[in-house]
Write an enzyme that holds these catalytic residues in place. Structure first.
Site, PDB file in Angstrom:
ATOM      1  N   LYS A  13       0.808  -1.202   0.144  1.00  0.00           N
ATOM      2  CA  LYS A  13      -0.084   0.149  -0.059  1.00  0.00           C
ATOM      3  C   LYS A  13       0.844   1.249   0.064  1.00  0.00           C
ATOM      4  O   LYS A  13       0.691   2.055  -0.748  1.00  0.00           O
ATOM      5  CB  LYS A  13      -1.049  -0.050   1.406  1.00  0.00           C
ATOM      6  N   ARG A  88      -9.331   1.184   8.867  1.00  0.00           N
ATOM      7  CA  ARG A  88      -8.889   0.087   9.054  1.00  0.00           C
ATOM      8  C   ARG A  88     -10.076  -0.796   9.912  1.00  0.00           C
ATOM      9  O   ARG A  88      -9.772  -2.047  10.003  1.00  0.00           O
ATOM     10  CB  ARG A  88      -7.893   0.253  10.081  1.00  0.00           C
ATOM     11  N   ARG A 127      11.718  -5.934   4.907  1.00  0.00           N
ATOM     12  CA  ARG A 127      11.315  -4.461   4.698  1.00  0.00           C
ATOM     13  C   ARG A 127      12.214  -3.461   5.429  1.00  0.00           C
ATOM     14  O   ARG A 127      12.676  -3.703   6.529  1.00  0.00           O
ATOM     15  CB  ARG A 127      10.088  -4.227   5.009  1.00  0.00           C
ATOM     16  N   ARG A 160      11.314  -1.124  10.698  1.00  0.00           N
ATOM     17  CA  ARG A 160      10.332  -0.858  11.688  1.00  0.00           C
ATOM     18  C   ARG A 160      10.328  -1.934  12.872  1.00  0.00           C
ATOM     19  O   ARG A 160      10.657  -3.072  12.680  1.00  0.00           O
ATOM     20  CB  ARG A 160       9.105  -0.956  11.233  1.00  0.00           C
ATOM     21  N   ARG A 171      -0.237  -8.480  13.602  1.00  0.00           N
ATOM     22  CA  ARG A 171      -0.857  -7.492  12.495  1.00  0.00           C
ATOM     23  C   ARG A 171      -1.723  -7.978  11.260  1.00  0.00           C
ATOM     24  O   ARG A 171      -2.768  -7.455  11.080  1.00  0.00           O
ATOM     25  CB  ARG A 171       0.311  -6.502  11.968  1.00  0.00           C
TER      26      ARG A 171
HETATM   27  P1  AMP Z   1       1.012   0.921   9.145  1.00  0.00           P
HETATM   28  O1  AMP Z   1       2.002   1.688   8.862  1.00  0.00           O
HETATM   29  O2  AMP Z   1      -0.051   1.207   8.398  1.00  0.00           O
HETATM   30  O3  AMP Z   1       1.236  -0.609   8.953  1.00  0.00           O
HETATM   31  O4  AMP Z   1       0.331   0.972  10.608  1.00  0.00           O
HETATM   32  C1  AMP Z   1       1.391   0.683  11.770  1.00  0.00           C
HETATM   33  C2  AMP Z   1       0.546   0.811  12.973  1.00  0.00           C
HETATM   34  O5  AMP Z   1      -0.253   2.085  13.211  1.00  0.00           O
HETATM   35  C3  AMP Z   1      -0.731  -0.367  13.103  1.00  0.00           C
HETATM   36  O6  AMP Z   1      -0.236  -1.565  13.509  1.00  0.00           O
HETATM   37  C4  AMP Z   1      -1.715   0.381  14.181  1.00  0.00           C
HETATM   38  O7  AMP Z   1      -1.024   0.124  15.405  1.00  0.00           O
HETATM   39  C5  AMP Z   1      -1.370   1.836  13.638  1.00  0.00           C
HETATM   40  N1  AMP Z   1      -2.372   2.321  12.936  1.00  0.00           N
HETATM   41  C6  AMP Z   1      -2.251   2.692  11.686  1.00  0.00           C
HETATM   42  N2  AMP Z   1      -3.323   3.008  10.901  1.00  0.00           N
HETATM   43  C7  AMP Z   1      -4.327   2.933  11.722  1.00  0.00           C
HETATM   44  C8  AMP Z   1      -5.784   3.077  11.704  1.00  0.00           C
HETATM   45  N3  AMP Z   1      -6.326   3.352  10.658  1.00  0.00           N
HETATM   46  N4  AMP Z   1      -6.483   2.742  12.777  1.00  0.00           N
HETATM   47  C9  AMP Z   1      -5.751   2.406  14.121  1.00  0.00           C
HETATM   48  N5  AMP Z   1      -4.439   2.101  14.155  1.00  0.00           N
HETATM   49  C10 AMP Z   1      -3.715   2.399  12.769  1.00  0.00           C
END
Ligand code: AMP
Length: 219
Positions: A13, A88, A127, A160, A171
């Site tokens: 994404k 999400r 990654r 990360r 996740r």
């Molecule tokens: P990502 O970079 O999109 O993988 O997001 C990393 C982390 O941020 C996720 O595992 C969640 O803990 C938090 N996060 C990101 N987007 C959301 C969302 N829309 N709602 C809730 N938590 C989020």
């Protein structure tokens, strides 16, 4: 154009949203990046989000929705946006559907980037991300030209903290339990387009742009 990118962690994404946003002159809003930036700055929002991000669970809707709505009110969103990592869950999708019409906007398309589970695990494990501009790389599939350095801005690459095996598994579990129901939610509205997320970065970008039914603006 208001577009949502939907996909499991590791589906690409972030990579695709960055490229497609640039080609179509749209803003790119990634909630994960917003939380990580807040955490880097040590703001109360960042510190609160950290507790959930470390476990790989979702930050509570109230906090997330408020943060996204504030971001969507910024001037750079006026030509449209790709939302990457939001909504999400169904609550967040409903909040977005309720808030956008108040500003005369609506979600035009939802792109679901589909990738198999073994491929997701493989991708997340390799990654690397730029500390400065957030561009993602993969040590095997999409390495940077100079090891540890971003091709775009020369920034330092890092892994990360939530890309560890345990957190990755959690996740993915969260994705299938909470985010995957959005596929049906947006299918019902007729806005969902599915794109095969396995292939080269370029071929996937082409499929997404075709699916959006829009020609990229020439650079
Ligand atoms: P990502 O970079 O999109 O993988 O997001 C990393 C982390 O941020 C996720 O595992 C969640 O803990 C938090 N996060 C990101 N987007 C959301 C969302 N829309 N709602 C809730 N938590 C989020």
């Amino acid at each position: 154009m208001y577009v949502v990118f939907l996909g499991a962690p590791g589906a690409g994404k972030g990579t695709q949203a960055g490229v497609v946003a640039e080609k179509l002159k749209l803003a790119h809003v990634a909630t994960g990046d917003l939380f990580r930036a807040a955490l880097k700055q040590g703001t109360p929002l960042g510190l609160e989000a950290k507790k959930f991000m470390e476990k790989g669970t979702l930050v509570p809707d109230e906090i997330t929705i408020k943060m996204v709505m504030e971001r969507l009110a910024a001037p750079d969103i006026k030509n449209g946006v790709i939302l990457d990592g939001f909504p999400r869950n169904t609550e967040q999708a409903k909040a977005l559907d309720a808030a956008l019409p108040k500003t005369g906007k609506k979600i035009d398309k939802v792109v679901y980037i589909k990738v198999s589970e073994p491929e997701l695990i493989k991708r997340l494990a390799g990654r690397w991300i730029c500390r400065d501009c957030q561009t993602p790389y993969h040590e095997i599939d999409n390495p940077s030209k100079v090891k540890g350095k971003c091709d775009k801005c020369g920034g330092q690459l890092y892994q990360r903290a939530d890309d560890t095996v345990e957190t990755v598994k959690n996740r993915l579990k969260v994705f299938f339990a909470e985010t995957a129901p959005l596929i049906e939610y947006y299918t019902k509205t007729g806005k969902l387009v599915e794109v095969n997320g396995e292939g080269t970065v370029d071929s996937i970008t082409k499929s997404i742009i075709k699916a959006l039914g829009d020609k990229p603006t020439q650079k």
